[in-house]
Design an enzyme around this catalytic site. Sequence first.
Site, PDB file in Angstrom:
ATOM      1  N   SER A  32      16.132  53.259  -3.675  1.00  0.00           N
ATOM      2  CA  SER A  32      15.427  52.092  -4.186  1.00  0.00           C
ATOM      3  C   SER A  32      14.523  51.499  -3.115  1.00  0.00           C
ATOM      4  O   SER A  32      14.910  51.375  -1.947  1.00  0.00           O
ATOM      5  CB  SER A  32      16.429  51.028  -4.643  1.00  0.00           C
ATOM      6  OG  SER A  32      15.754  49.854  -5.035  1.00  0.00           O
ATOM      7  N   ASP A  33      13.328  51.128  -3.546  1.00  0.00           N
ATOM      8  CA  ASP A  33      12.459  50.345  -2.692  1.00  0.00           C
ATOM      9  C   ASP A  33      13.103  48.975  -2.506  1.00  0.00           C
ATOM     10  O   ASP A  33      13.916  48.544  -3.325  1.00  0.00           O
ATOM     11  CB  ASP A  33      11.090  50.214  -3.377  1.00  0.00           C
ATOM     12  CG  ASP A  33      10.041  49.638  -2.452  1.00  0.00           C
ATOM     13  OD1 ASP A  33      10.209  49.770  -1.225  1.00  0.00           O
ATOM     14  OD2 ASP A  33       9.074  49.047  -2.949  1.00  0.00           O
ATOM     15  N   LYS A  34      12.757  48.278  -1.431  1.00  0.00           N
ATOM     16  CA  LYS A  34      13.327  46.948  -1.193  1.00  0.00           C
ATOM     17  C   LYS A  34      12.500  45.854  -1.851  1.00  0.00           C
ATOM     18  O   LYS A  34      12.969  45.121  -2.727  1.00  0.00           O
ATOM     19  CB  LYS A  34      13.443  46.672   0.314  1.00  0.00           C
ATOM     20  CG  LYS A  34      13.979  45.271   0.635  1.00  0.00           C
ATOM     21  CD  LYS A  34      14.002  45.007   2.112  1.00  0.00           C
ATOM     22  CE  LYS A  34      12.621  44.727   2.685  1.00  0.00           C
ATOM     23  NZ  LYS A  34      12.052  43.438   2.216  1.00  0.00           N
TER      24      LYS A  34
END
Length: 866
Positions: free
Chosen positions: A317-319
């Site tokens: 997941s991207d932050k």
Amino acid sequence: MQQRTDDYQKQTVDAVLVALRSDSRRGLESAEARRRMEEFGRNTIEQREEPLWHRVFRRFWGPIPWMIEAAALLSALVHKWEDFAIILIMLLINAVLDFFQEHRALNALAALKAGLAVTVIVLRDGAFARVAASELVPGDVIKLKLGDVVPADVKLLDGDYLSIDQAALTGESLPVSKTPGDIGYANTVVKQGEMLALVVNTGAHTAFADVVSLVARAALEERSHFQKMVIQIGNFLILITLALVVLIVLVALFRHESLLEIARFSLVLTVAAIPVALPAVLSVTMAVGAVNLARRQVIVSRLSAIEELAGVDVFCSDKTGTLTQNRMQVAEPVVLGGFDTAALFQAAVLASKRENNDPMEMPLFDYLAAHFPGAQLNGYRQIRFVPFNPVDKRTAADIEGPDGRFTVMKGAAQVLLAMTELPDDRATEVVEQVEQLARRGYRTLAVGRKRGDQALQLMGLIPMYDPPREDSADVVRQMRDYGVRVKMVTGDHTAIAREVGRLLGLEQETIQSRQLRGSGSQELLALAEALTGAIYRRLKGDASRREAERFAAEVMTSLGELYDTRLLEREFIHTHESAIVEMIESVDIFAEVVPEDKYRIVDTLQKGGHIVGMTGDGVNDAPALKKADCGFAVDNATDAARAAADIVLTAPGLSVINQAIEQARVTFERMQSYAIFRIAETIRIVLFMTLSIVVFNFYPITALMIILLALLNDIPILAIAYDRTRVARRPVRWNMRELTIVASVLGLSGVIFTFVLFYLLQQWQFSQGQIRTLIFLKLVVAGHSTLYITRARGWFWQKPWPAPVLFFATFGTEVVGTVFAAEGWLMTPVGWSYALLIWAYVLIEFLINDLVKVTVGRLVHQPDRA
């Protein structure tokens, strides 16, 4: 008259503006845009749809329809008109059901994709506004920036440059640089830069339209891992059926039976045994899953991705904007170099563009307006603007104002520091301040300005904080409960990534991008360079750090000329590739990652045998999204990311992904239920028929009964797509060994029970006609009852209970079969008493088969599987 797009390349910008009667400063007037919409049509490319007549005709053309049609023809030749009529009815019902389900799947896909409409910033009536790309007309002035998919063929007007990926059109692997006067083509992707552009051609008149006309509907033809497995099962059953049918034919010929009757019976048996309903079950199950996800604000652009998601065991997941709120908040700024806070924010705003609505820039405008309402920006004009890109990590603007011409910049502190001439001790202090802020979870923007060729003056630091979403920690925990390991992949500083990871409950071990590349050789070279600088400063006591760094860089350049360091890197990577795979598997936080690293993470995890999900929002995430088994574009993703993703989230955060995982696993259970049922039923029917004919020289059911049996089986089977099933607590994959063993044992058990019934009926002196009718009824009732056994791993009475639609579909067709048998429609009547006795017999078989399923399942079940 409209010109070809390439013809505009040879003309000047002013000439094209005149030809299209447009104004680069005001754009088109709204009324003129509406008139041109009527003249040129919408900016869409009509895809070549399969004609309705062809979709209908296709149902009657192919191996399965041919066999049914041949059976009908043979029935007519031997004057079996009842058989002929029933076979035609079966053919029509199968065709109508298949057509109806494909129609639903196509409509669902079209409706879902309608939710992915692209928008664009267009200049009309002198003001910028965001409109649907389909509303663009020739003469519109639009803004193109990083991450945009070029919505039409355009002539570039104003700006420094664009770097455009034209691979979708030309196949070029590297982006192409474009400057004012160049042509940009529809459906290419902006990789860097920002420019104004003039729309010259739209819709079917674009260069991309020629490419689209050659492309089929690939999305409908894609096959996932799961679909391929189910189709393999179908092929396996066809081979078994054909082998046993050939045995029946050979034995019948040896006994000198009628050739026409043998051929007709064999064709009918083959059609009844093979999985005719397989395509319809696949399409409707996926369509139902997609529609259910759409209600939860998850739009599926590739239907088979629903099934892929069921097996995802690692989720990257991207932050920013995914795990966090993507609403940056400005903390207490740090002012440097004698500047004040007002000047710091004024410079930061001048290095931004309000109309871009960039989440990192809007808080700067808000802070300046709230704390310094008297700040005068009207006297300043941006002459040139260089937007942010992931490589340079800064924005820059040339400004003309009351105090002359100057350049402002904002971006990563380490990038701007490298452009200054601060003394070593002062630069070290700034770095320490940035690291302290990072440890507290702040992302720091450095701001600077300069005049001409002078060194950059660092004006200050603006700490910003993007807090985690309220539900993010729960979402990560729920994913863990589902057996999915979450990995956070971010371009932010290691300290920021670790702090956000701590708040989300992720393991604190963190690695940086350079470690991902397996670049141990680079670490060795960096160590050698640092050692060279330290020795230089020790030998020359008065040398500054910058002087030592320059000397060390010169030494490393000389080393590169004398020795090919690539050999060292190649050997290191070869030796430690397995260690890199293990490292990426074990770490949950990846910091300071560049887009290429995201692709590498996904690729490495896939090589390790994982099924990988990936979220992204930027144009540079597109390769990783495509590479992932299931790519998610988050709600604020660029057009390029949305185009590359399999699933698009239209609601913020990750909570909807957990719902998508649940739906995917439910879909998988439905598919597995059908697979076990289909194998068991094929073995029951074909093996029983083969043994009866070969061993006992008795045809236990007629060709007409076989047709009725197939028809009654196919109608309720579609209700599987709506059944209630359990949600597996671990990622699910096809376990062919377990599946085939359980299905085969159930099938053999059914054969044994049918032969027991056959033996009892013969012992009780029933006529051959009555025996055939009672065996037909037993096969109908027991076959549908098998669905209630295969739909669950545990006992049949355990929750979740069957959906009403499945219960009524199966019970209804069982009742219809009972009426046929009891009343003697198209067969010898047996009466209601004997029909009810068959139901009682099947109930005993059902209970014993459920015990068999549970026992065999526990013996062959693999503990690591959900």
